[in-house]
Design a protein around this motif. Structure first.
Motif, PDB file in Angstrom:
ATOM      1  N   LEU A 156      49.728  46.271  29.071  1.00 12.88           N
ATOM      2  CA  LEU A 156      48.356  46.615  29.454  1.00 12.88           C
ATOM      3  C   LEU A 156      48.271  48.038  29.988  1.00 12.88           C
ATOM      4  CD1 LEU A 156      45.390  45.854  30.080  1.00 12.88           C
ATOM      5  CD2 LEU A 156      46.222  44.955  32.276  1.00 12.88           C
ATOM      6  N   ASN A 157      49.173  48.387  30.890  1.00 16.36           N
ATOM      7  CA  ASN A 157      49.111  49.702  31.527  1.00 16.36           C
ATOM      8  C   ASN A 157      49.449  50.831  30.564  1.00 16.36           C
ATOM      9  OD1 ASN A 157      48.296  48.641  34.031  1.00 16.36           O
ATOM     10  ND2 ASN A 157      50.407  48.144  34.545  1.00 16.36           N
ATOM     11  N   ILE A 158      50.407  50.617  29.685  1.00 11.93           N
ATOM     12  CA  ILE A 158      50.719  51.653  28.705  1.00 11.93           C
ATOM     13  C   ILE A 158      49.547  51.822  27.740  1.00 11.93           C
ATOM     14  CG2 ILE A 158      52.218  52.212  26.736  1.00 11.93           C
ATOM     15  CD1 ILE A 158      54.559  51.014  28.434  1.00 11.93           C
ATOM     16  N   LEU A 159      48.924  50.731  27.348  1.00 12.38           N
ATOM     17  CA  LEU A 159      47.738  50.808  26.496  1.00 12.38           C
ATOM     18  C   LEU A 159      46.678  51.712  27.122  1.00 12.38           C
ATOM     19  CD1 LEU A 159      45.918  49.663  24.099  1.00 12.38           C
ATOM     20  CD2 LEU A 159      45.169  47.978  25.776  1.00 12.38           C
ATOM     21  N   THR A 160      46.335  51.444  28.369  1.00  7.42           N
ATOM     22  CA  THR A 160      45.275  52.235  29.006  1.00  7.42           C
ATOM     23  C   THR A 160      45.744  53.652  29.317  1.00  7.42           C
ATOM     24  OG1 THR A 160      45.796  51.346  31.211  1.00  7.42           O
ATOM     25  CG2 THR A 160      44.076  50.223  29.934  1.00  7.42           C
ATOM     26  N   ASN A 161      46.982  53.814  29.750  1.00  7.16           N
ATOM     27  CA  ASN A 161      47.499  55.155  30.033  1.00  7.16           C
ATOM     28  C   ASN A 161      47.443  56.045  28.796  1.00  7.16           C
ATOM     29  OD1 ASN A 161      50.339  54.369  32.265  1.00  7.16           O
ATOM     30  ND2 ASN A 161      48.159  54.146  32.605  1.00  7.16           N
ATOM     31  N   TYR A 162      48.017  55.551  27.716  1.00  9.45           N
ATOM     32  CA  TYR A 162      48.069  56.356  26.495  1.00  9.45           C
ATOM     33  C   TYR A 162      46.670  56.647  25.975  1.00  9.45           C
ATOM     34  CZ  TYR A 162      53.165  55.635  25.916  1.00  9.45           C
ATOM     35  OH  TYR A 162      54.523  55.618  26.052  1.00  9.45           O
ATOM     36  N   PHE A 163      45.805  55.640  26.010  1.00 15.50           N
ATOM     37  CA  PHE A 163      44.445  55.849  25.516  1.00 15.50           C
ATOM     38  C   PHE A 163      43.712  56.886  26.359  1.00 15.50           C
ATOM     39  CE2 PHE A 163      39.906  55.045  25.333  1.00 15.50           C
ATOM     40  CZ  PHE A 163      39.695  55.206  23.978  1.00 15.50           C
ATOM     41  N   ASN A 164      43.781  56.760  27.665  1.00 13.06           N
ATOM     42  CA  ASN A 164      43.060  57.687  28.537  1.00 13.06           C
ATOM     43  C   ASN A 164      43.590  59.117  28.423  1.00 13.06           C
ATOM     44  OD1 ASN A 164      41.063  56.021  29.796  1.00 13.06           O
ATOM     45  ND2 ASN A 164      42.704  55.034  30.924  1.00 13.06           N
ATOM     46  N   VAL A 165      44.896  59.260  28.298  1.00 14.61           N
ATOM     47  CA  VAL A 165      45.470  60.599  28.131  1.00 14.61           C
ATOM     48  C   VAL A 165      45.060  61.167  26.775  1.00 14.61           C
ATOM     49  CG1 VAL A 165      47.624  61.907  27.910  1.00 14.61           C
ATOM     50  CG2 VAL A 165      47.363  60.223  29.757  1.00 14.61           C
ATOM     51  N   LEU A 166      45.220  60.383  25.712  1.00 25.88           N
ATOM     52  CA  LEU A 166      44.849  60.823  24.368  1.00 25.88           C
ATOM     53  C   LEU A 166      43.384  61.241  24.289  1.00 25.88           C
ATOM     54  CD1 LEU A 166      45.259  60.985  21.211  1.00 25.88           C
ATOM     55  CD2 LEU A 166      44.471  58.619  21.194  1.00 25.88           C
ATOM     56  N   ALA A 167      42.513  60.405  24.827  1.00 24.42           N
ATOM     57  CA  ALA A 167      41.072  60.643  24.713  1.00 24.42           C
ATOM     58  C   ALA A 167      40.525  61.569  25.803  1.00 24.42           C
ATOM     59  CB  ALA A 167      40.320  59.306  24.758  1.00 24.42           C
ATOM     60  N   SER A 168      41.370  61.986  26.733  1.00 25.08           N
ATOM     61  CA  SER A 168      40.925  62.812  27.871  1.00 25.08           C
ATOM     62  C   SER A 168      39.684  62.197  28.525  1.00 25.08           C
ATOM     63  CB  SER A 168      40.631  64.246  27.423  1.00 25.08           C
ATOM     64  OG  SER A 168      41.766  64.840  26.866  1.00 25.08           O
ATOM     65  N   VAL A 169      39.776  60.907  28.821  1.00 24.61           N
ATOM     66  CA  VAL A 169      38.640  60.184  29.387  1.00 24.61           C
ATOM     67  C   VAL A 169      38.263  60.785  30.737  1.00 24.61           C
ATOM     68  CG1 VAL A 169      37.850  57.942  30.256  1.00 24.61           C
ATOM     69  CG2 VAL A 169      39.197  58.062  28.149  1.00 24.61           C
ATOM     70  N   GLU A 170      36.976  61.058  30.891  1.00 21.92           N
ATOM     71  CA  GLU A 170      36.475  61.625  32.139  1.00 21.92           C
ATOM     72  C   GLU A 170      36.642  60.611  33.257  1.00 21.92           C
ATOM     73  OE1 GLU A 170      32.207  62.957  33.988  1.00 21.92           O
ATOM     74  OE2 GLU A 170      32.594  63.444  31.885  1.00 21.92           O
ATOM     75  N   ASN A 171      37.242  61.072  34.355  1.00 27.44           N
ATOM     76  CA  ASN A 171      37.565  60.205  35.487  1.00 27.44           C
ATOM     77  C   ASN A 171      36.304  59.889  36.277  1.00 27.44           C
ATOM     78  OD1 ASN A 171      38.818  58.830  37.554  1.00 27.44           O
ATOM     79  ND2 ASN A 171      40.357  60.393  37.919  1.00 27.44           N
ATOM     80  N   ASP A 172      35.968  58.599  36.366  1.00 26.19           N
ATOM     81  CA  ASP A 172      34.795  58.197  37.152  1.00 26.19           C
ATOM     82  C   ASP A 172      35.204  57.470  38.430  1.00 26.19           C
ATOM     83  OD1 ASP A 172      35.700  56.036  35.648  1.00 26.19           O
ATOM     84  OD2 ASP A 172      33.752  55.522  34.811  1.00 26.19           O
ATOM     85  N   TRP A 173      36.457  57.671  38.864  1.00 22.06           N
ATOM     86  CA  TRP A 173      36.985  57.091  40.103  1.00 22.06           C
ATOM     87  C   TRP A 173      37.249  58.228  41.098  1.00 22.06           C
ATOM     88  CZ3 TRP A 173      36.995  51.904  40.174  1.00 22.06           C
ATOM     89  CH2 TRP A 173      36.952  51.250  38.944  1.00 22.06           C
ATOM     90  N   PRO A 174      37.351  57.927  42.385  1.00 21.58           N
ATOM     91  CA  PRO A 174      37.781  58.980  43.317  1.00 21.58           C
ATOM     92  C   PRO A 174      39.141  59.516  42.850  1.00 21.58           C
ATOM     93  CG  PRO A 174      36.968  57.061  44.523  1.00 21.58           C
ATOM     94  CD  PRO A 174      37.060  56.663  43.070  1.00 21.58           C
ATOM     95  N   VAL A 175      39.204  60.797  42.583  1.00 21.72           N
ATOM     96  CA  VAL A 175      40.372  61.385  41.922  1.00 21.72           C
ATOM     97  C   VAL A 175      41.593  61.379  42.798  1.00 21.72           C
ATOM     98  CG1 VAL A 175      41.295  63.486  40.843  1.00 21.72           C
ATOM     99  CG2 VAL A 175      38.916  62.795  40.432  1.00 21.72           C
ATOM    100  N   VAL A 176      42.694  60.886  42.224  1.00 19.86           N
ATOM    101  CA  VAL A 176      44.030  60.978  42.794  1.00 19.86           C
ATOM    102  C   VAL A 176      44.815  61.811  41.798  1.00 19.86           C
ATOM    103  CG1 VAL A 176      46.098  59.735  43.518  1.00 19.86           C
ATOM    104  CG2 VAL A 176      43.839  58.718  43.898  1.00 19.86           C
ATOM    105  N   THR A 177      45.273  62.978  42.227  1.00 23.67           N
ATOM    106  CA  THR A 177      45.958  63.871  41.297  1.00 23.67           C
ATOM    107  C   THR A 177      47.420  63.469  41.121  1.00 23.67           C
ATOM    108  OG1 THR A 177      46.421  65.417  43.097  1.00 23.67           O
ATOM    109  CG2 THR A 177      44.460  65.838  41.771  1.00 23.67           C
ATOM    110  N   LEU A 178      47.931  63.750  39.946  1.00 19.27           N
ATOM    111  CA  LEU A 178      49.320  63.422  39.623  1.00 19.27           C
ATOM    112  C   LEU A 178      50.277  64.274  40.434  1.00 19.27           C
ATOM    113  CD1 LEU A 178      48.806  63.123  35.802  1.00 19.27           C
ATOM    114  CD2 LEU A 178      49.500  61.276  37.324  1.00 19.27           C
TER     115      LEU A 178
END
Length: 178
Positions: A156-178
């Motif tokens: 589940l987490n790899i699915l969402t991680n890869y998708f969000n990175v690939l698609a550069s999904v705009e963050n709609d959560w309080p940002v926590v930087t890497l």
């Protein structure tokens, strides 16, 4: 800038509209990630099904959120890191210190730490886990059911991680930087 444009629920049609409606009904809002996933109803449907299935496993929400944070940090997904830090603190009620430690696959709880480290080794080595890691997990009380759930959470987490990175999904959560 997103690589794949989000589909706003009011503009969605067919299966995408149905699935986004399900998201809204379930969460009371439609996160940007699901709007972007709606471009592929098969992807969104798969994500929702896997997310629902993982929630029925033996790992409690507080552990699942820390696993998601560990994997997001490993995969460089700021969207997921932000989302699961928020959910972990505000819904699963995990302390900010534990959420921060999860970024490095650490926890004050030896059982949780064993799960986080197992997850990281599985993800880092395509499932090839050392005997030492398995022995440490077993010594910390990790069960076969938990090992299976760790793999499901990773999927589940790899699915969402890869998708969000690939698609550069705009963050709609309080940002926590890497």
């Amino acid at each position: 800038m997103t690589t794949i444009a989000p589909i706003e629920p009011e503009n969605a049609t067919g299966k995408a509209a149905e699935l986004l409606g399900d998201v809204k009904k379930s969460l009371g809002l439609v996160p940007t990630m699901t709007k972007v996933m709606a471009n592929s109803p098969a992807l969104l449907k798969s994500y929702l099904a896997l997310n629902g299935a993982v929630a029925t496993g033996v790992l409690p929400a507080a552990v699942r959120e820390r696993l998601a944070i560990t994997t997001a940090q490993l995969n460089g997904c700021e969207y997921c890191l932000s989302a699961h830090t928020y959910i972990g603190e505000n819904i699963a009620k995990v302390s900010p210190d534990e959420l921060s430690k999860a970024r490095g696959a650490e926890s004050e709880d030896s059982h949780v730490q064993a799960l986080l480290q197992l997850s990281n080794e599985i993800a880092s080595n395509a499932g090839d886990v050392s005997d030492e890691t398995i022995a440490a997990a077993r010594a910390a009380g990790v069960t076969d059911a938990e090992i299976g759930d760790v793999v499901a959470n990773l999927a589940l987490n790899i699915l969402t991680n890869y998708f969000n990175v690939l698609a550069s999904v705009e963050n709609d959560w309080p940002v926590v930087t890497l």
